[in-house]
Design a protein around this motif. Structure first.
Motif, PDB file in Angstrom:
ATOM      1  N   GLN A 289       0.834  -1.202   0.000  1.00  0.00           N
ATOM      2  CA  GLN A 289       0.000   0.000   0.000  1.00  0.00           C
ATOM      3  C   GLN A 289       0.869   1.251   0.000  1.00  0.00           C
ATOM      4  O   GLN A 289       0.557   2.237  -0.680  1.00  0.00           O
ATOM      5  N   THR A 290       1.938   1.204   0.756  1.00  0.00           N
ATOM      6  CA  THR A 290       2.852   2.345   0.820  1.00  0.00           C
ATOM      7  C   THR A 290       3.503   2.603  -0.539  1.00  0.00           C
ATOM      8  O   THR A 290       3.645   3.757  -0.956  1.00  0.00           O
ATOM      9  N   LEU A 291       3.886   1.551  -1.245  1.00  0.00           N
ATOM     10  CA  LEU A 291       4.489   1.732  -2.566  1.00  0.00           C
ATOM     11  C   LEU A 291       3.513   2.347  -3.561  1.00  0.00           C
ATOM     12  O   LEU A 291       3.881   3.234  -4.334  1.00  0.00           O
ATOM     13  N   PHE A 292       2.258   1.888  -3.550  1.00  0.00           N
ATOM     14  CA  PHE A 292       1.267   2.476  -4.455  1.00  0.00           C
ATOM     15  C   PHE A 292       1.015   3.948  -4.111  1.00  0.00           C
ATOM     16  O   PHE A 292       0.860   4.779  -5.003  1.00  0.00           O
ATOM     17  N   LEU A 293       0.980   4.255  -2.835  1.00  0.00           N
ATOM     18  CA  LEU A 293       0.785   5.638  -2.419  1.00  0.00           C
ATOM     19  C   LEU A 293       1.991   6.502  -2.807  1.00  0.00           C
ATOM     20  O   LEU A 293       1.829   7.660  -3.199  1.00  0.00           O
ATOM     21  N   SER A 294       3.183   5.925  -2.728  1.00  0.00           N
ATOM     22  CA  SER A 294       4.379   6.706  -3.060  1.00  0.00           C
ATOM     23  C   SER A 294       4.491   6.988  -4.552  1.00  0.00           C
ATOM     24  O   SER A 294       5.141   7.959  -4.948  1.00  0.00           O
ATOM     25  N   ILE A 295       3.881   6.155  -5.395  1.00  0.00           N
ATOM     26  CA  ILE A 295       3.883   6.427  -6.842  1.00  0.00           C
ATOM     27  C   ILE A 295       3.170   7.754  -7.109  1.00  0.00           C
ATOM     28  O   ILE A 295       3.626   8.572  -7.899  1.00  0.00           O
ATOM     29  N   VAL A 296       2.060   7.967  -6.400  1.00  0.00           N
ATOM     30  CA  VAL A 296       1.286   9.202  -6.592  1.00  0.00           C
ATOM     31  C   VAL A 296       1.946  10.381  -5.883  1.00  0.00           C
ATOM     32  O   VAL A 296       2.112  11.455  -6.462  1.00  0.00           O
ATOM     33  N   LEU A 297       2.335  10.179  -4.631  1.00  0.00           N
ATOM     34  CA  LEU A 297       2.920  11.285  -3.862  1.00  0.00           C
ATOM     35  C   LEU A 297       4.357  11.594  -4.276  1.00  0.00           C
ATOM     36  O   LEU A 297       4.887  12.647  -3.924  1.00  0.00           O
TER      37      LEU A 297
END
Length: 92
Positions: free
Chosen positions: A59-67
């Motif tokens: 989940q953190t990796l997917f969020l970091s793609i956007v942020l």
């Protein structure tokens, strides 16, 4: 009659066009997104104290793609400023 020609001189390095921010961003994106991923994951571990669930690493990796995009833009602006100061285009 022969003319004497002088060889064409290359422009000095300081007169070349600077790298645009988007090119710097392309180079910096993996590093900025990785830093965002680490910071978001650590933040999610800290907010467990408030009773919220921690994020999984995926989940953190997917969020970091956007942020990672705004973080990369900020890092690109910062790097562009540092390059301009080093090459004498701006005052620090």
């Amino acid at each position: 009659m022969s003319e004497t020609r002088t060889p064409m001189k290359k422009p000095p390095a300081a007169k070349r066009a600077p790298w645009p921010v988007w090119k710097l961003g392309v180079l910096l994106y993996p590093f900025a997104a990785g830093a965002v991923a680490i910071n978001v994951f650590m933040l999610s571990l800290a907010w467990q104290r408030l009773g919220w669930p921690a994020l999984t690493p995926v989940q953190t990796l997917f969020l970091s793609i956007v942020l990672g995009v705004p973080a990369t833009w900020a890092a690109g602006l910062w790097a562009r400023h540092l390059i301009d100061v080093a090459e004498g285009r701006k005052r620090g």
